[in-house]
Every structure is written in C-alpha cells, then in structure tokens.
Design a protein around this motif. Structure first.
Motif, PDB file in Angstrom:
ATOM      1  N   LYS A  23       5.269 100.007  58.734  1.00 37.45           N
ATOM      2  CA  LYS A  23       5.096  99.313  57.419  1.00 37.45           C
ATOM      3  C   LYS A  23       6.100  99.542  56.277  1.00 37.45           C
ATOM      4  CE  LYS A  23       1.030 101.373  55.889  1.00 37.45           C
ATOM      5  NZ  LYS A  23       1.075 102.291  57.232  1.00 37.45           N
ATOM      6  N   VAL A  59      -6.321  93.836  55.247  1.00 39.28           N
ATOM      7  CA  VAL A  59      -4.959  93.336  54.543  1.00 39.28           C
ATOM      8  C   VAL A  59      -5.191  94.278  53.372  1.00 39.28           C
ATOM      9  CG1 VAL A  59      -4.735  91.206  52.138  1.00 39.28           C
ATOM     10  CG2 VAL A  59      -5.206  91.160  55.206  1.00 39.28           C
ATOM     11  N   ASP A 105      -9.889  89.633  59.724  1.00 40.62           N
ATOM     12  CA  ASP A 105      -8.706  90.905  58.947  1.00 40.62           C
ATOM     13  C   ASP A 105      -9.323  91.050  58.154  1.00 40.62           C
ATOM     14  OD1 ASP A 105      -8.479  93.217  59.696  1.00 40.62           O
ATOM     15  OD2 ASP A 105      -6.679  93.107  60.213  1.00 40.62           O
ATOM     16  N   ARG A 106     -10.312  90.738  56.587  1.00 39.78           N
ATOM     17  CA  ARG A 106      -9.322  90.735  55.165  1.00 39.78           C
ATOM     18  C   ARG A 106      -9.072  92.367  54.991  1.00 39.78           C
ATOM     19  NH1 ARG A 106      -8.778  88.147  50.582  1.00 39.78           N
ATOM     20  NH2 ARG A 106      -9.282  88.991  48.371  1.00 39.78           N
ATOM     21  N   THR A 145      -3.864  84.617  55.042  1.00 38.59           N
ATOM     22  CA  THR A 145      -3.989  85.572  56.704  1.00 38.59           C
ATOM     23  C   THR A 145      -4.815  85.655  57.593  1.00 38.59           C
ATOM     24  OG1 THR A 145      -5.527  86.366  54.361  1.00 38.59           O
ATOM     25  CG2 THR A 145      -3.431  86.345  53.924  1.00 38.59           C
ATOM     26  N   ASP A 146      -4.834  86.632  58.160  1.00 41.71           N
ATOM     27  CA  ASP A 146      -5.609  86.753  59.676  1.00 41.71           C
ATOM     28  C   ASP A 146      -7.338  86.744  58.448  1.00 41.71           C
ATOM     29  OD1 ASP A 146      -7.918  86.899  61.064  1.00 41.71           O
ATOM     30  OD2 ASP A 146      -6.917  89.005  62.092  1.00 41.71           O
ATOM     31  N   TYR A 154      -4.508  97.390  53.804  1.00 37.56           N
ATOM     32  CA  TYR A 154      -2.183  97.578  53.634  1.00 37.56           C
ATOM     33  C   TYR A 154      -2.516  97.359  51.877  1.00 37.56           C
ATOM     34  CZ  TYR A 154       1.994  95.757  53.475  1.00 37.56           C
ATOM     35  OH  TYR A 154       3.837  95.510  53.584  1.00 37.56           O
ATOM     36  N   ILE A 155      -2.973  96.538  51.102  1.00 35.56           N
ATOM     37  CA  ILE A 155      -1.931  96.559  50.126  1.00 35.56           C
ATOM     38  C   ILE A 155      -2.181  98.734  48.893  1.00 35.56           C
ATOM     39  CG2 ILE A 155      -2.983  96.231  47.450  1.00 35.56           C
ATOM     40  CD1 ILE A 155      -3.501  93.219  48.901  1.00 35.56           C
ATOM     41  N   PHE A 175       0.495  85.729  55.988  1.00 35.58           N
ATOM     42  CA  PHE A 175       0.867  87.347  56.157  1.00 35.58           C
ATOM     43  C   PHE A 175       0.331  87.894  56.885  1.00 35.58           C
ATOM     44  CE2 PHE A 175      -0.652  91.554  54.434  1.00 35.58           C
ATOM     45  CZ  PHE A 175       0.919  91.998  54.560  1.00 35.58           C
ATOM     46  N   LEU A 176       0.481  88.207  57.864  1.00 32.57           N
ATOM     47  CA  LEU A 176      -0.164  88.935  59.242  1.00 32.57           C
ATOM     48  C   LEU A 176       0.508  90.233  59.188  1.00 32.57           C
ATOM     49  CD1 LEU A 176      -1.717  88.745  61.906  1.00 32.57           C
ATOM     50  CD2 LEU A 176       0.252  87.890  62.850  1.00 32.57           C
ATOM     51  N   LEU A 181      -0.231  91.131  47.084  1.00 34.23           N
ATOM     52  CA  LEU A 181       0.376  91.455  48.188  1.00 34.23           C
ATOM     53  C   LEU A 181       2.540  92.023  47.715  1.00 34.23           C
ATOM     54  CD1 LEU A 181      -0.826  88.872  51.323  1.00 34.23           C
ATOM     55  CD2 LEU A 181      -0.694  91.591  51.486  1.00 34.23           C
TER      56      LEU A 181
END
Length: 408
Positions: free
Chosen positions: A268, A142, A138-139, A134-135, A145-146, A390-391, A164
């Motif tokens: 999303k 992520v 940008d933890r 992943t990035d 988003y979850i 994952f991005l 994820l």
C-alpha cells in the motif's frame, strides 16, 4: 511501430444536473456535434463504441445501451460495442476503437460516453452504484484498508470513494508532509479554471480560504475539494492516417499513446508501483516523450488530493514537492504546466462514462487553440490520466493518453 490514429472531431454537452435530458437525448446532441466538427455524417461512421456505467443500475437498461442510444442519434447497422470500465470507461473505449483502426478493420470510428446520474428520487441506488466500484465480496477489506492508512470509516450521505481518497490523503500528509492547504490550493486553482469553461457544471471561483471554509465532507476534504454527481456526454471521431488524407489535417490531433493497465497486489505504501505511475511510464514509452515535454494536463481529480497524486504519478513533480510548486503557480493557468484547465472533475463535473472523453475534448480544444480565456499558450502536447474503480490499494483501471498537435 503501431499505425497512427487521429482525433478529427470532438463534441461535449454542458455537464450538470440535466433533469430534462435522457441518455438518448444527450447522446444525440453530442454525436451530432462531433460529426459536424469532423465534417462527416452518420453514414460515414464504420463502427462505434459507447461508454456508460450507470444506466443498468439507475434505469434498468441492462444491455444494448449503445445500440439504443446511438440509434436515436442516427448510428445504426454498424458494429456497436458497449464499454464499462468504471470511471476509465471513456478512455478505454477510445483505446478499443484505436485498436480496430490499427488492425485495418475500420478507417472512421465514433466513440461516445454518456451518463445520466442525477436522480433525486433514487439516492440509494446512486450510492449503491458507487459502492459497486469496489469488490462487493470484500467490503471488509476495503474498510480495513481505509482504517489502516489513517482514514475514517464511511459515513452517511457521501460516496465511499470520498472516504477512500480522504484516507489516502491523510497517508500522504503523514508520509510526504502535504497539507490541507495544499489540497485547498489545488481546488482553488481548478475552480478558477472552471470559471472560464462554458460547459462546466460549476463556474464559481474560490479563494484558498473559501475552499477551506466550505462545508466539511470527510477530513481533510471540504465540498469544494470533491467532484459532484453529474449528467453529460462527450464524443470523439477517430480516423486512420489514410482517412485523414481525405478529411484534412486542420483540426486533427494525433493520439501518440494510450496505455491501459489494471491494479497489482503491491504494498500500500509502494507509490513507485502505483497504477497511475505505471500507466504514465508506459504511455511516455509509447509516445517517445517525457514529462518535461508535456504542455497541458488533464487528470482524474475526483478529489483535490487525486490531483496531487496524479501530478506525482505523471512525473511532473517529486512526491512531497507539489505544495511548493503549487505556491509558485506552476500548475495553474499561466504557469509552467497547467493542470485541469477545463476545471477538472471538481468544477466541470463527473458524468462517469463521459469523463475520459471530456478530458480528450479539452486537450484537443487546447491543441487547436480554441479555449479562449483558459487557453494554454503554445500547447502542442497534452496528457490525460483517467482512472476508475478501487481494488486492493488503488484504482482498478487507469488509462493514460498522450496527444500531439498535428503539423500542417
């Protein structure tokens, strides 16, 4: 029109916890198998592509991995290209080799994917390797988003990707009415297929109830719904149409399409623009085929939910209807369009750099009628979806490949 490319040789090791094997030994074994299957020698190979993602992080072999591993297999002096594209590395390497053949640069190419992931004394590094898909800058994005789609924050002792996928599964359940039992049925089907694959990491069949009763990982997944960490290798030999005239058509499988895409900044919940759907549509366009013409399917089932997601993305079923089709047996061996007859990642295993090539190994073996108890009768067209990383809101890279049986 693009020049056709053919798979004329395949090889695959047994997947699993291969404590006594190395990247070099696995590569040598699978290379020899693929060359022998194609009826060629190492001296005939004009270029090679090597797929691997973990050796830099787990062993410190940061560069020239392919040159080192393939030299051990007798491949040297020719162009060797190292490919890393997350879980889609193997299929990406195939596309790069195809492009070289189409450009007239080579007529015979080798593509190998090898991964050594099982290191009991390096668990922190193994976990960090997954997180690096992943990035890393940008933890928080992520994690946000979850939570936003209904998932749980990451827990100790499991891959971030399980969190994820679990969050996405919950969102799918909320939006389309899918159930945990649907995911259990997918896992039961897949493990049942894996029972018949001598190269699979796990060969134990499960009932739906046994899947549901297995060790919980992260809601709604149990252990049997999640792919294991694996060691292993897979390889293919590719050739041009002109070279095929010399080698013969008896084992050849035509690559009719190979579509590679990256993520977009979609909403999303805009599933119609999912990377897997876009790649599938492009692949169907390249091949001049549609979903109803596919006989056998291999998808990137890092979890059982991923199978459902990709069945929908490949256009095999409308969102929300997969559960009904599962209960009818449509996607199991003996059904209308069997999915993951190899046992998929859930049973066969998931050595990341080898996974995309292992899918093609299975499809070629199916089209050649060599799969024994897991053979899909009359299979002529196969499709593979191989996604990784994952991005944003989806995989960072996805490849969809379509192969067809060559007429004698």
């Amino acid at each position: 029109m693009l020049a056709p490319v053919y798979i004329v040789g395949i090889g695959m090791t047994h997947f699993g916890k291969r404590f006594d094997e190395s990247v070099k030994s696995l590569t040598a074994s699978v290379t020899n198998a693929a060359l022998a299957d194609a009826g060629v020698t190492s001296q005939d190979i004009q270029a090679a592509w090597f797929s691997n993602t973990r050796q830099p992080m787990l062993e410190g072999q940061n560069t020239i991995r392919g040159q080192i591993a393939l030299k051990h297999a007798g491949i040297e002096g020719v162009p060797i290209v190292n490919i890393e594209n997350a879980c889609a590395s193997g299929s990406t390497a195939v596309l790069q080799a195809m492009n070289a053949i189409r450009a007239g640069m080579v007529e015979l190419a080798l593509v190998v994917g090898t991964e050594k992931m099982v290191f009991p004394d390096r668990q922190e590094q193994v976990a960090a390797a997954f997180a690096g898909g992943t990035d890393i800058h940008d933890r928080q994005g992520v994690l946000d988003y979850i939570v936003e789609i209904g998932g749980e924050l990451p827990g100790v002792g499991r891959s971030l990707f399980m969190d994820l996928y679990a969050a996405q599964a919950k969102a799918h359940m909320q939006t389309f009415g899918s159930t945990q039992e649907d995911f259990a049925r997918i896992a039961a089907n897949t493990h049942g297929h894996g029972k018949h694959n001598p190269k699979a990491q796990y060969r134990t069949a499960f009932s739906v109830q046994q899947v549901l009763n297995d060790k919980p990982i992260v809601d709604p997944f149990t252990r049997a719904m999640c792919a294991p960490v694996s060691d292993g290798a897979a390889a293919v030999v590719l050739c041009s149409e002109e070279k095929l005239k010399q080698l013969g058509r008896s084992k050849a499988v035509k690559i009719s399409a190979c579509a590679l895409l990256s993520t977009t900044s979609r909403d999303k919940f805009d599933y119609q623009q999912h990377i897997g759907r876009r790649a599938a549509n492009l692949a169907y366009e390249q091949a001049g085929l549609g979903p109803t013409e596919v006989d056998v399917i291999e998808v990137h089932d890092a979890t059982a939910y991923a199978t459902m997601q990709q069945i929908e993305n490949l256009g095999l079923c409308e969102p929300g209807n997969v559960g009904e089709r599962l209960r009818a047996g449509d996607f199991a061996l003996g059904g209308h369009q069997p999915v993951n007859p190899s046992g998929g990642l859930l049973a066969k295993g998931h050595p990341v750099g080898a996974t995309g090539l292992a899918q093609l190994y299975e499809l070629c073996a199916q089209l050649r009628g060599e799969c024994g108890a897991r053979q899909v009768a009359g299979a002529r067209v196969g499709i593979a979806e191989n996604g990784g990383g994952f991005l944003g809101v989806e995989e960072g890279a996805t490849t969809v490949t379509i192969v067809e049986k060559v007429k004698a």
